[in-house]
Enzyme design. Structure first.
Site, PDB file in Angstrom:
ATOM      1  N   CYS A 108       4.852 -19.008 -27.270  1.00 31.43           N
ATOM      2  CA  CYS A 108       4.607 -19.807 -28.493  1.00 31.43           C
ATOM      3  C   CYS A 108       5.035 -21.473 -27.685  1.00 31.43           C
ATOM      4  CB  CYS A 108       5.671 -19.750 -29.509  1.00 31.43           C
ATOM      5  SG  CYS A 108       5.275 -18.344 -30.514  1.00 31.43           S
ATOM      6  N   CYS A 114       9.540 -18.776 -27.863  1.00 30.49           N
ATOM      7  CA  CYS A 114       9.406 -18.026 -26.761  1.00 30.49           C
ATOM      8  C   CYS A 114       8.332 -18.661 -25.658  1.00 30.49           C
ATOM      9  CB  CYS A 114       8.940 -16.774 -27.254  1.00 30.49           C
ATOM     10  SG  CYS A 114       7.197 -16.498 -27.925  1.00 30.49           S
ATOM     11  N   GLU A 122       6.046 -19.913 -35.816  1.00 27.23           N
ATOM     12  CA  GLU A 122       5.331 -21.266 -35.349  1.00 27.23           C
ATOM     13  C   GLU A 122       3.710 -21.098 -35.319  1.00 27.23           C
ATOM     14  OE1 GLU A 122       7.746 -19.511 -33.994  1.00 27.23           O
ATOM     15  OE2 GLU A 122       8.216 -20.157 -31.941  1.00 27.23           O
ATOM     16  N   HIS A 165       4.290 -15.053 -34.748  1.00 29.75           N
ATOM     17  CA  HIS A 165       5.418 -15.590 -34.884  1.00 29.75           C
ATOM     18  C   HIS A 165       5.450 -16.809 -35.906  1.00 29.75           C
ATOM     19  CE1 HIS A 165       7.195 -14.271 -30.617  1.00 29.75           C
ATOM     20  NE2 HIS A 165       6.914 -13.267 -31.650  1.00 29.75           N
TER      21      HIS A 165
END
Length: 160
Positions: free
Chosen positions: A106, A103, A77, A75
């Site tokens: 994360c 999410c 991030e 992802h």
């Protein structure tokens, strides 16, 4: 000429970084800042040096894992945090700008790394068709400020 707010500058950069993604399903960008300085950037996709999903599997994207998710995706991030840490940059006390709310997985990383604030553009829950943004709920519950961006994006032609 008025000067743009830092939130606007960093979110515009995150939106533009999302355009670098090789993911077939969704383009997400992230900017990690500290004391009004950019300390790292990221976008979603496979680990550097592996495959580019849009080139290797242009029709369907990368193979699915056992839970139905992307088997190669990191992802945005996560990429921003990993790059900062790899380069020995502390992310504690940082602000993360991301084009899609984190999410839950994360969110746990963001909290564990000591990031203090998350500004997101679009809702992950709305994108996934689920009732609530679990990552946002988690971060807010444990003291990380997590809010949806409400500024003006003047230098972005369109959002992917």
């Amino acid at each position: 000429m008025s000067k743009p707010a830092f939130d606007d500058i960093y979110m515009e950069l995150a939106v533009n970084l999302a355009k670098r993604s090789h993911c077939i399903k969704r383009h997400v960008g992230a900017v990690l800042t500290k004391d009004t300085r950019i300390i790292s950037i990221g976008y979603n996709g496979p680990p550097s040096g592996t495959h580019n999903c849009d080139e290797e599997w242009p029709d369907a994207g990368c193979p699915r894992d056992s839970k139905g998710g992307c088997s190669l995706a990191i992802h945005a991030e996560q990429n921003a945090i990993l790059y900062a840490v790899k380069n020995k940059t502390s992310v504690e006390g940082a602000t993360l700008y991301v084009t899609l709310s984190p999410c839950l997985a994360c969110a746990r990383i963001i909290y564990s790394m000591g990031i203090e604030r998350v500004i997101y553009f679009n809702s992950y829950a709305a994108h996934k068709g689920i009732a609530t943004d679990e990552g946002v709920d988690f971060l807010n519950k444990f003291g990380v400020t997590c809010i949806q961006y409400v500024g003006q994006l003047a230098n972005v032609t369109h959002m992917i």
